[in-house]
Design a protein around this motif. Structure first.
Motif, PDB file in Angstrom:
ATOM      1  N   ALA A  28       0.700  -1.137   0.023  1.00 26.05           N
ATOM      2  CA  ALA A  28       0.007   0.021   0.201  1.00 26.05           C
ATOM      3  C   ALA A  28       0.911   1.161   0.122  1.00 26.05           C
ATOM      4  O   ALA A  28       0.598   2.249  -0.749  1.00 26.05           O
ATOM      5  N   PHE A  29       1.786   1.203   0.568  1.00 20.92           N
ATOM      6  CA  PHE A  29       2.752   2.507   0.776  1.00 20.92           C
ATOM      7  C   PHE A  29       3.638   2.610  -0.423  1.00 20.92           C
ATOM      8  O   PHE A  29       3.856   3.883  -0.734  1.00 20.92           O
ATOM      9  N   ARG A  30       3.964   1.654  -1.097  1.00 19.35           N
ATOM     10  CA  ARG A  30       4.491   1.640  -2.408  1.00 19.35           C
ATOM     11  C   ARG A  30       3.639   2.456  -3.486  1.00 19.35           C
ATOM     12  O   ARG A  30       4.212   3.094  -4.468  1.00 19.35           O
ATOM     13  N   ARG A  31       2.596   2.128  -3.428  1.00 18.13           N
ATOM     14  CA  ARG A  31       1.622   2.790  -4.236  1.00 18.13           C
ATOM     15  C   ARG A  31       1.291   4.124  -4.140  1.00 18.13           C
ATOM     16  O   ARG A  31       0.995   4.846  -5.005  1.00 18.13           O
ATOM     17  N   ILE A  32       1.744   4.685  -2.749  1.00 20.12           N
ATOM     18  CA  ILE A  32       1.517   6.226  -2.747  1.00 20.12           C
ATOM     19  C   ILE A  32       2.830   6.895  -2.640  1.00 20.12           C
ATOM     20  O   ILE A  32       3.276   7.840  -2.070  1.00 20.12           O
ATOM     21  N   ARG A  33       3.866   6.241  -3.422  1.00 16.52           N
ATOM     22  CA  ARG A  33       5.348   6.514  -3.672  1.00 16.52           C
ATOM     23  C   ARG A  33       6.011   6.747  -2.202  1.00 16.52           C
ATOM     24  O   ARG A  33       6.892   7.645  -2.027  1.00 16.52           O
ATOM     25  N   GLN A  34       5.901   5.781  -1.511  1.00 17.86           N
ATOM     26  CA  GLN A  34       6.764   5.705  -0.089  1.00 17.86           C
ATOM     27  C   GLN A  34       7.485   4.584   0.041  1.00 17.86           C
ATOM     28  O   GLN A  34       7.053   3.422  -0.521  1.00 17.86           O
ATOM     29  N   PRO A  35       8.595   4.514   0.855  1.00 19.37           N
ATOM     30  CA  PRO A  35       9.445   3.196   0.821  1.00 19.37           C
ATOM     31  C   PRO A  35       8.548   2.160   1.477  1.00 19.37           C
ATOM     32  O   PRO A  35       7.638   2.410   2.666  1.00 19.37           O
ATOM     33  N   THR A  58      18.194   7.060  -6.241  1.00 22.05           N
ATOM     34  CA  THR A  58      18.297   6.106  -7.467  1.00 22.05           C
ATOM     35  C   THR A  58      17.022   6.086  -8.102  1.00 22.05           C
ATOM     36  O   THR A  58      16.813   6.196  -9.143  1.00 22.05           O
ATOM     37  N   ASP A  59      16.068   5.888  -7.253  1.00 19.95           N
ATOM     38  CA  ASP A  59      14.766   5.893  -7.867  1.00 19.95           C
ATOM     39  C   ASP A  59      14.108   7.253  -8.527  1.00 19.95           C
ATOM     40  O   ASP A  59      13.517   7.108  -9.604  1.00 19.95           O
ATOM     41  N   ARG A  60      14.867   8.141  -8.280  1.00 18.59           N
ATOM     42  CA  ARG A  60      14.422   9.666  -8.976  1.00 18.59           C
ATOM     43  C   ARG A  60      15.394   9.829  -9.753  1.00 18.59           C
ATOM     44  O   ARG A  60      15.216  11.011 -10.723  1.00 18.59           O
ATOM     45  N   GLY A  61      16.284   9.196  -9.906  1.00 15.32           N
ATOM     46  CA  GLY A  61      17.584   9.564 -10.922  1.00 15.32           C
ATOM     47  C   GLY A  61      18.485  10.596 -10.346  1.00 15.32           C
ATOM     48  O   GLY A  61      19.324  10.931 -11.388  1.00 15.32           O
ATOM     49  N   MET A  62      18.371  10.987  -9.238  1.00 13.92           N
ATOM     50  CA  MET A  62      19.299  11.992  -8.653  1.00 13.92           C
ATOM     51  C   MET A  62      20.628  11.567  -8.306  1.00 13.92           C
ATOM     52  O   MET A  62      21.795  12.453  -8.233  1.00 13.92           O
ATOM     53  N   ASN A  63      21.000  10.132  -8.421  1.00 11.54           N
ATOM     54  CA  ASN A  63      22.518   9.694  -8.348  1.00 11.54           C
ATOM     55  C   ASN A  63      23.326  10.120  -9.424  1.00 11.54           C
ATOM     56  O   ASN A  63      24.195  10.250  -9.384  1.00 11.54           O
ATOM     57  N   ARG A  64      22.559  10.674 -10.501  1.00 13.18           N
ATOM     58  CA  ARG A  64      23.310  10.980 -11.775  1.00 13.18           C
ATOM     59  C   ARG A  64      23.704  12.589 -11.584  1.00 13.18           C
ATOM     60  O   ARG A  64      24.178  13.132 -12.561  1.00 13.18           O
ATOM     61  N   THR A  65      23.251  13.391 -10.530  1.00  9.60           N
ATOM     62  CA  THR A  65      23.385  14.592 -10.411  1.00  9.60           C
ATOM     63  C   THR A  65      24.755  14.879  -9.522  1.00  9.60           C
ATOM     64  O   THR A  65      24.810  14.088  -8.501  1.00  9.60           O
ATOM     65  N   PRO A  66      25.472  15.986  -9.503  1.00 15.82           N
ATOM     66  CA  PRO A  66      26.211  16.415  -8.625  1.00 15.82           C
ATOM     67  C   PRO A  66      25.497  16.367  -6.830  1.00 15.82           C
ATOM     68  O   PRO A  66      26.271  15.936  -6.022  1.00 15.82           O
ATOM     69  N   VAL A  67      24.258  16.869  -7.063  1.00 16.70           N
ATOM     70  CA  VAL A  67      23.807  16.896  -5.735  1.00 16.70           C
ATOM     71  C   VAL A  67      23.378  15.601  -5.120  1.00 16.70           C
ATOM     72  O   VAL A  67      23.620  15.383  -4.147  1.00 16.70           O
ATOM     73  N   GLY A  68      23.271  14.668  -5.961  1.00 14.79           N
ATOM     74  CA  GLY A  68      22.604  13.501  -5.354  1.00 14.79           C
ATOM     75  C   GLY A  68      23.949  12.722  -4.846  1.00 14.79           C
ATOM     76  O   GLY A  68      24.055  12.016  -4.104  1.00 14.79           O
ATOM     77  N   VAL A 120      17.740   3.911   3.101  1.00 16.60           N
ATOM     78  CA  VAL A 120      16.613   4.745   2.336  1.00 16.60           C
ATOM     79  C   VAL A 120      16.979   5.871   1.428  1.00 16.60           C
ATOM     80  O   VAL A 120      16.382   6.010   0.486  1.00 16.60           O
ATOM     81  N   LEU A 121      17.676   6.692   1.997  1.00 13.26           N
ATOM     82  CA  LEU A 121      18.325   7.858   1.051  1.00 13.26           C
ATOM     83  C   LEU A 121      18.951   7.582  -0.129  1.00 13.26           C
ATOM     84  O   LEU A 121      18.547   7.861  -1.167  1.00 13.26           O
ATOM     85  N   ALA A 122      19.626   6.456  -0.271  1.00 13.59           N
ATOM     86  CA  ALA A 122      20.322   5.999  -1.264  1.00 13.59           C
ATOM     87  C   ALA A 122      19.205   5.250  -2.340  1.00 13.59           C
ATOM     88  O   ALA A 122      19.255   5.575  -3.785  1.00 13.59           O
ATOM     89  N   ARG A 123      17.988   4.749  -1.864  1.00 13.15           N
ATOM     90  CA  ARG A 123      16.975   4.142  -2.667  1.00 13.15           C
ATOM     91  C   ARG A 123      16.249   5.437  -3.337  1.00 13.15           C
ATOM     92  O   ARG A 123      15.700   5.267  -4.533  1.00 13.15           O
ATOM     93  N   ILE A 124      15.968   6.426  -2.467  1.00 11.47           N
ATOM     94  CA  ILE A 124      15.136   7.559  -3.089  1.00 11.47           C
ATOM     95  C   ILE A 124      15.920   8.270  -4.173  1.00 11.47           C
ATOM     96  O   ILE A 124      15.450   8.544  -5.080  1.00 11.47           O
TER      97      ILE A 124
END
Length: 753
Positions: A34-41, A170-180, A164-168
């Motif tokens: 249920a929480f995955r469906r609302i974009r939560q871990p 990766t899921d958003r693609g922010m690991n490809r940015t300098p800030v990520g 949790v931070l690393a998964r967030i």
């Protein structure tokens, strides 16, 4: 008789434990989904499931259901299972703590992390002066002294949950940015600081007196030294055993599990907590060439940990959380806890990031991310409860804080760092890394590094002597869906790093030829979409890939998405079933089909570039059935190609286009074919192109034109070459003039004298 009665009672308790675990698993899986469906871990849903099965929600129903479903007699058994899940989770946290994430960002990451730990820690100490008189008496323990209480509260406020931070990210693609990347580095440093701090706090809290503290600290130092200096070299053999076996054998897994348990027992006996032993054992696991080993190990451990052990830990936590018992008087305390936890982390990380030159929006994103606490915070709070630092009401409020700070991360991150800005930052990062200029740029999709050499040879030939030019080797890796308690990111980073050697070797070879070459590597949730976005951000002229790059039954759909979505770059596909590459070392000629479609014009340009690059003749294979208009265009093609390549001519085959090209392919000719756009839906590259490729029996280059680019044929290619050559000559003349003027000024001569 007494023995039989005891055995019967034991069997009854075991049966209750079994059905309790079944109930826990069902509720945890449902809440996680249920929480995955609302974009939560998913782990947040499972934590709330544990709380729901306790007095906070289930206790609201008549009949005291928590006590009936989880009777007092079975709770110790559930507690042991929960502790086992806890130490395996801590091993996973330690396993994913890779200090390579910090490399190159040591100073900035250290400053942000220290500030994001020191500020909430200091605020936690201040808050302790208010909370201690209200929570200093705990059932079963003497009154809690202020020092361990305050230190523990400060440490609990300072935690960031790396998985949790690393998964967030990766899921958003922010690991490809300098800030990520910076946020990952900060979280890694934060983990080291916070866990070290917590170990000291636990040692103080569990010590009988301050006189025993030096002994506990000394034993801890000896333990850590032994783990890194003695155990770590021995564990390196596990990687060798894994590579020799080619899989995770029961013996290797047994060694890992024994190590986790023994290390946990050791730290518990020293006087700190068992979780630190599991964490340290994960941290000393070998890091060299262990990507596949880590991936399989995490996969095995997470299956049993996520499904069985951690849900029991959540219910063990939930049974100690009683939101009903807080009362209205606890609301000010809860508000202060949330204010200190959120404000301390956010302000500390954001202000430090801004002081290091990070832009306001990106700094705010780091502040939001560093507030992620997740399951890691729950682990720490249970430690506090077990060592008698937290009473039940304060424990309940701190659990609420852990849930709130984790749930808010995703929505707040999307608010302060929206998707449009994220995509702009990804493009900007890649453009900055490459120093984008007006150059002929080929984006080589190196999905299989071992096959990159064939594609690089084609790219070098397409570039020829055109300058400025650039070749970009791009490897997009589909990241796994990820575990529910681990990020899965570190193992994938290691796997990616292991494949980069071949690409870097190819880049050095290209640069040795005088062509700038850059290697890009990142994770992707959708390779086709991200590849098109990357091409647009790099302003690539050609996307070059292997026909087998997509792999599997989805290959055709993958290629067709590229053909229809490449708005500014031609797509060139190396069709090479034999794996020998195009005969570019000594080709007789470059043969290309002709036609009236844009894809035919793109194929003609690619053929001329190849012929120009390898010094071969261009042969246009025309179809006389297309009439005079087609013949006039072919004549123009031959004329323009003659200005670019060593020579050019056309031929009207008497035996059909397929047979003509097959004959030239057998005679060491490079064959280029335009995609049959009209028949694309009915085949791999369209009916006409598929027929030609099938007749060749050797490698060919299949080319699709950019969908939104107005093409001017070879005449436009000539104009581009002349324009770029003129720009390069002007830049060189400006530089030469500047050098001459500087030299003249140095010797006192007037310009022109």
């Amino acid at each position: 008789m007494r023995v039989i009665t005891v055995l019967a009672a034991t069997d009854e308790l075991a049966a209750i434990v079994f059905i309790d675990i079944a109930i826990i698993i069902v509720v945890a899986r449902l809440m996680g989904a249920a929480f995955r469906r609302i974009r939560q871990p998913a782990v947040v849903g499972e934590i709330i499931a544990g709380i729901a099965l306790g007095p906070s929600l289930l206790g609201l129903l008549p009949g005291d259901l928590p006590a009936r479903i989880f009777p007092t007699e079975v709770r110790p058994f559930l507690g042991v299972i929960a502790q086992l899940g806890l130490i395996i989770f801590m091993f996973i946290v330690g396993l994913e703590l890779d200090l390579n994430l910090i490399r190159g960002k040591e100073r900035v990451a250290a400053i942000i992390s220290v500030t994001s730990v020191v500020l909430p820690f200091g605020l936690g100490l201040a808050l302790a002066t208010y909370l201690h008189p209200r929570h200093d008496v705990i059932a079963g323990f003497d009154a809690v002294e202020f020092l361990p209480f305050a230190l523990f509260l400060g440490a609990a406020m300072s935690i960031t949950a790396f998985p949790v931070l690393a998964r967030i990210l990766t899921d958003r693609g922010m690991n490809r940015t300098p800030v990520g990347a910076l946020a990952l580095a900060c979280a890694a440093v934060d983990d080291i600081l916070a866990w070290s701090l917590l170990a000291v706090v636990v040692a103080i809290a569990r010590g009988t007196s301050l006189a025993t503290l030096p002994t506990d600290v000394g034993l801890s130092v000896v333990y850590i030294a032994a783990m890194f200096l003695m155990v770590k070299p021995l564990l390196a053999r596990l990687g060798d055993r894994y590579r020799a076996a080619g899989k995770l054998t029961p013996e290797i897994l047994a060694v890992v599990l024994i190590g986790i348990l023994v290390s946990s027992y050791t730290t518990d006996r020293i006087g700190i907590h068992a979780i630190f032993g599991a964490f340290t054992f994960g941290a000393v696991m070998p890091r060299k060439d262990t990507a596949a080993f880590f991936h399989e190990l995490l996969e095995r451990l997470e299956q049993v940990t996520v499904l069985l052990l951690l849900p029991v830990f959540f219910i063990a936590t939930g049974l100690n959380v009683d939101i009903r018992g807080l009362g209205a008087g606890a609301l000010p305390e809860l508000g202060l806890i949330l204010l200190v936890a959120i404000g301390g982390k956010f302000i500390g990380a954001t202000v430090a990031a801004r002081a290091q030159g990070v832009r306001t929006q990106q700094a705010s994103a780091i502040g939001v991310l560093m507030n992620t606490r997740g399951l890691t915070e729950l682990v720490i709070l249970n430690v506090g409860l077990s060592i008698g630092v937290l009473d039940q009401s304060l424990f309940t409020m701190m659990v609420i804080m852990a849930i709130v700070t984790t749930v808010m991360t995703g929505p707040l991150l999307r608010a302060v760092y929206p998707e449009k800005q994220l995509q702009r930052d990804i493009a900007e990062a890649e453009r900055a890394a490459l120093g984008i200029v007006d150059a002929y740029r080929i984006l080589v999709v190196a999905e299989a590094p071992e096959n990159a050499e064939r594609l690089v040879d084609v790219a070098v030939a397409l570039v020829g002597d055109e300058r400025p030019a650039e070749i970009v080797l791009s490897r997009l890796t589909t990241h796994a869906a990820g575990g529910e308690v681990s990020s899965g990111l570190v193992a994938e980073l290691a796997a990616m790093a292991g494949s980069m050697g071949a690409l870097n070797a190819q880049a050095r070879r290209v640069e040795g030829l005088g062509i700038p070459c850059t290697v890009l590597s990142r994770f992707s949730g959708d390779i086709a979409t991200d590849l098109l976005a990357q091409s647009a951000s790099l302003e690539a002229d050609v996307i070059l890939l292997d026909a087998l790059a997509a792999g599997g039954p989805e290959r055709r759909g993958f290629l067709h998405r590229l053909f229809s979505g490449a708005s500014t770059a031609d797509v060139a596909v190396l069709v090479d079933p034999a794996g020998r590459g195009l005969p570019l070392d000594d080709p007789r000629r470059v043969a290309v089909t002709t036609g009236d479609r844009p894809h035919d014009d793109a194929a003609a340009e690619a053929a001329v570039r190849l012929a120009r690059g390898v010094g071969a003749e261009v042969l246009f294979v025309d179809d006389p059935a297309q009439g005079r208009r087609r013949a006039r265009k072919t004549s123009t093609l031959v004329e323009d190609a003659g200005r670019l390549a060593p020579s050019a001519r056309s031929v009207a085959p008497s035996r059909g286009v397929d047979a003509e090209l097959a004959g030239h392919a057998a005679d060491r000719a490079v064959v280029v074919v335009g995609i049959d756009a009209e028949g694309l839906a009915d085949g791999e590259y369209g009916l006409r192109t598929d027929r030609v490729v099938a007749a060749l029996g050797s490698a060919a280059l299949v080319v699709a034109a950019a969908t939104d680019q107005a093409r001017g044929g070879l005449a436009e290619m000539i104009r581009r070459l002349e324009r770029r050559r003129s720009s390069a000559q002007s830049a060189e003349a400006d530089g030469s003039g500047a050098r001459t003027e500087a030299g003249a000024t140095a010797v006192g001569d007037a310009p022109g004298s």
